[in-house]
Design a protein around this motif. Sequence first.
Motif, short mmCIF file in Angstrom:
data_model
loop_
_atom_site.label_atom_id
_atom_site.label_comp_id
_atom_site.label_asym_id
_atom_site.label_seq_id
_atom_site.Cartn_x
_atom_site.Cartn_y
_atom_site.Cartn_z
N GLU A 1 41.29 -4.37 39.86
CA GLU A 1 40.14 -5.00 39.70
C GLU A 1 39.17 -4.90 40.88
OE1 GLU A 1 43.10 -6.88 39.21
OE2 GLU A 1 43.20 -6.62 37.01
N ALA A 2 39.63 -4.90 42.12
CA ALA A 2 38.80 -4.69 42.88
C ALA A 2 38.44 -3.13 43.08
CB ALA A 2 39.49 -5.16 44.41
N ASN A 3 39.25 -2.47 42.95
CA ASN A 3 38.99 -0.94 43.00
C ASN A 3 38.16 -0.63 42.07
OD1 ASN A 3 40.79 -0.39 45.08
ND2 ASN A 3 42.79 -0.06 43.68
N ILE A 4 38.04 -1.16 40.68
CA ILE A 4 37.20 -0.75 39.67
C ILE A 4 35.70 -1.26 40.03
CG2 ILE A 4 37.41 -2.71 38.12
CD1 ILE A 4 37.53 -0.79 35.66
N VAL A 5 35.55 -2.34 40.61
CA VAL A 5 34.60 -2.91 40.90
C VAL A 5 33.71 -1.99 41.95
CG1 VAL A 5 33.13 -4.92 42.16
CG2 VAL A 5 34.76 -5.18 40.24
N VAL A 6 34.52 -1.68 43.17
CA VAL A 6 33.81 -0.95 44.17
C VAL A 6 33.63 0.47 43.64
CG1 VAL A 6 34.37 0.00 46.34
CG2 VAL A 6 35.15 -2.20 46.03
N ALA A 7 34.40 0.98 42.96
CA ALA A 7 34.15 2.35 42.31
C ALA A 7 33.03 2.38 41.43
CB ALA A 7 35.21 2.82 41.40
N HIS A 8 32.77 1.09 40.59
CA HIS A 8 31.68 1.23 39.67
C HIS A 8 30.40 0.78 40.32
CE1 HIS A 8 29.55 0.53 35.78
NE2 HIS A 8 29.22 -0.61 36.41
N VAL A 9 30.35 0.12 41.35
CA VAL A 9 29.16 0.00 42.24
C VAL A 9 28.62 1.50 42.94
CG1 VAL A 9 28.20 -0.97 44.32
CG2 VAL A 9 29.63 -2.34 42.80
N ALA A 10 29.90 1.87 43.55
CA ALA A 10 29.58 3.49 44.14
C ALA A 10 28.94 4.46 42.98
CB ALA A 10 30.78 3.91 44.77
N ARG A 11 29.42 4.29 41.87
CA ARG A 11 28.81 5.29 40.99
C ARG A 11 27.94 5.11 40.40
NH1 ARG A 11 30.44 10.08 39.69
NH2 ARG A 11 32.63 9.71 39.19
N ILE B 1 36.71 8.08 43.37
CA ILE B 1 38.32 8.09 42.87
C ILE B 1 38.86 6.65 43.27
CG2 ILE B 1 40.44 8.87 43.33
CD1 ILE B 1 39.14 11.63 44.33
N ALA B 2 39.42 6.32 42.36
CA ALA B 2 39.95 4.91 42.53
C ALA B 2 41.47 5.02 42.15
CB ALA B 2 39.54 3.81 41.43
N ARG B 3 42.34 4.14 43.06
CA ARG B 3 43.63 4.15 42.80
C ARG B 3 44.03 3.12 41.71
NH1 ARG B 3 48.20 1.99 47.15
NH2 ARG B 3 50.07 2.06 45.83
N LEU B 4 44.90 3.40 40.89
CA LEU B 4 45.36 2.68 39.74
C LEU B 4 46.87 2.28 39.68
CD1 LEU B 4 44.42 1.43 36.90
CD2 LEU B 4 45.07 3.81 35.85
N HIS B 5 46.84 1.08 39.84
CA HIS B 5 48.44 0.57 39.73
C HIS B 5 48.86 0.31 38.24
CE1 HIS B 5 48.50 -0.55 44.16
NE2 HIS B 5 47.10 -0.65 43.86
N ASP B 6 47.84 -0.33 37.46
CA ASP B 6 48.23 -0.61 36.07
C ASP B 6 48.06 0.35 35.16
OD1 ASP B 6 48.95 -1.89 33.51
OD2 ASP B 6 48.02 -3.76 34.02
#
Length: 217
Positions: A77-87, A96-101
């Motif tokens: 969830e944190a990765n997707i927020v940071v990546a979305h803000v950056a984009r 690029i975001a690391r994905l666990h699930d």
Amino acid sequence: MNVIIVGMGFIGSGLAWKLARQGFSVTAVDQDQKALDALGDSFPGKRVCGIGLDRDVLLRAGIDRTDALVSCMRSDEANIVVAHVARSTFRVPRVIARLHDLTKADTYRRLNIQTVSPNAWGIARIGELLTYNHLDNVFEVGSGDVRLVRADVPALLDGATVREISALGEVQIVSVSHDNETFIPTQGTVLAAGDIIYAAVATSASRKFKQMLGITD
């Protein structure tokens, strides 16, 4: 090239050092000062201590002028927020975001965020090693849409040309190794049994490529 890496866990810190050694200008971000200190005194990059989700922290890291951002925190969830803000907010060219699930992969794709999943790679790699049959994945490009694969030319294709195991937009032979020599082939290059080929293969065409090589699942 300026790169921000958010999250100094095993992958983040390893990536920070790898890119720094290659001459990239790296900024490491983590809320734990100890994680940043663990990079060592010789780490040539910049370090920013703070929560990666915090806009001010990202600005201190230079997100408004960076060329790329990699978010590899423990939380998807944190990765997707940071990546979305950056984009979307800062228009960072490469995110690029690391994905666990793996079940969240579609969410990332809808946001046009490229992901890397050690879990997916590990699952696929173990499966390939257990079922190896003259075809081996080297790495995936993008979100796994294209793969670079290594294959041994079987006896049934001895004397065949590269054209016979190529498909426009689906399979492209990028190199051939023959008698300890590796080269970029032409469509007319003749193959010999035992040659090693590397091919860029669309994931959707994997079965077709296997059929071309005479490999059965």
